[in-house]
Enzyme design. Structure first.
Site, short mmCIF file in Angstrom:
data_model
loop_
_atom_site.label_atom_id
_atom_site.label_comp_id
_atom_site.label_asym_id
_atom_site.label_seq_id
_atom_site.Cartn_x
_atom_site.Cartn_y
_atom_site.Cartn_z
N PRO A 150 9.62 26.69 59.95
CA PRO A 150 8.20 25.96 59.29
C PRO A 150 8.05 24.50 59.43
O PRO A 150 9.12 23.76 59.05
CB PRO A 150 7.99 26.52 57.82
CG PRO A 150 9.11 27.51 57.75
CD PRO A 150 10.07 27.35 58.61
N GLU A 151 7.12 24.04 60.20
CA GLU A 151 6.87 22.74 60.15
C GLU A 151 5.69 22.19 59.30
O GLU A 151 5.04 23.07 58.82
CB GLU A 151 6.60 22.25 61.76
CG GLU A 151 7.94 22.24 62.64
CD GLU A 151 9.17 21.39 62.59
OE1 GLU A 151 8.94 20.26 61.69
OE2 GLU A 151 10.12 21.34 63.05
#
Ligand SMILES: [Zn+2]
Length: 271
Positions: free
Chosen positions: A2-3
């Site tokens: 997850p960014e």
């Protein structure tokens, strides 16, 4: 992994279900993720009302009316599941709201974290204290980057990944923003011109905002019964496209910087 855009859309998805709700029940189903759950988490949050949600870098923030904030990080594999049919073995934290909704923090690899921090002291929390400005906030300006890069010989790409210079920018977004701003990733940071920095800042914002919009367009799916807060695919201009044509027709190149792949076009981004 997850960014920042995934964390932002996760927080927006959670807000639909959690904002203004009372935490009727909260359960930790093991002792730790990357580090132990706070020992007072259940006692501190049971019966508390959620007053708002937010994000700092790649951390999600759940504020409650007792002056505390639950800070979560999704690590490598974390995600929130909304109203899951059943609680699985990787659902390590479960919240039930007064409205009867169930949220499960699922993290198979357990690189994520959950902390409880005094809301008034959030900016002084060790993980946040030394962080640079938010890339989507007013603190990221060409002038800020010019000051941070001044006299630095390190490659501009590496300094953009430094959380003390900009908070929460990931590898994908740095590659894409440098390409769009026509800046070679290996250029010495101190030698990036002021006009180039003037191009870079809006491109950083644009790549992040486009990714958030791509996630937001599927937000409906996030809140369906048995839904999961997931990730979304994006068509990148250079990231992951070694050997494929850039928009200019030349092939995208790949180099390794600081142990991570950098994708760029040697024609559009001159050293
Ligand atoms: Zn090109």
């Amino acid at each position: 992994m997850p960014e920042l855009p995934e964390v932002e859309t996760t927080v927006r998805g959670l807000a639909h279900v959690l904002d203004g709700q009372v935490i009727a029940r909260i359960e930790t189903r093991r002792a730790d993720l990357r580090r132990p759950f706070p020992p007072d988490l259940v006692q501190a949050l049971t019966g508390a009302r959620i007053t708002g949600l937010g994000r700092r870098a790649k951390y999600g923030l759940i504020h409650v009316d007792r002056g505390q904030t639950m800070v979560f990080h999704l690590g490598m594999s974390g995600r929130w599941r909304i109203d899951p049919d059943e609680i699985g073995k990787h659902d390590h934290l479960v919240i039930e709201t007064g409205a009867g909704r169930t949220l499960a923090l699922n993290d198979a690899r357990r690189f994520g974290s959950v902390d409880l921090v005094d809301t008034a002291a959030l900016e002084r929390w060790p993980q946040f204290a030394a962080m640079g400005p938010e890339p989507l906030g007013p603190g990221l300006t060409p002038g800020h980057l010019a000051k941070a890069f001044d006299g630095r010989f390190a490659a501009v790409k590496l300094l953009l990944l430094d959380q003390q210079i900009v908070a929460g920018l990931g590898n994908i977004y740095v590659c894409e923003a440098l390409h769009r701003a026509k800046i070679h990733p290996e250029r010495e940071a101190g030698k990036v011109s002021r006009p180039a920095l003037g191009r870079l800042v809006p491109e950083i914002r644009a790549v992040l905002e486009e990714a958030i919009r791509a996630g937001g367009s599927t937000l409906r799916d996030y809140v369906r019964p048995d839904g999961e807060l997931g990730y979304f695919a994006k068509d990148w201009r250079v990231y992951g496209r070694e050997g494929e044509p850039c928009g200019c027709g030349r092939p995208v190149s790949r180099v390794v910087q600081g142990g991570r792949s950098t994708f760029f076009c040697g024609h559009c981004q001159r050293l």
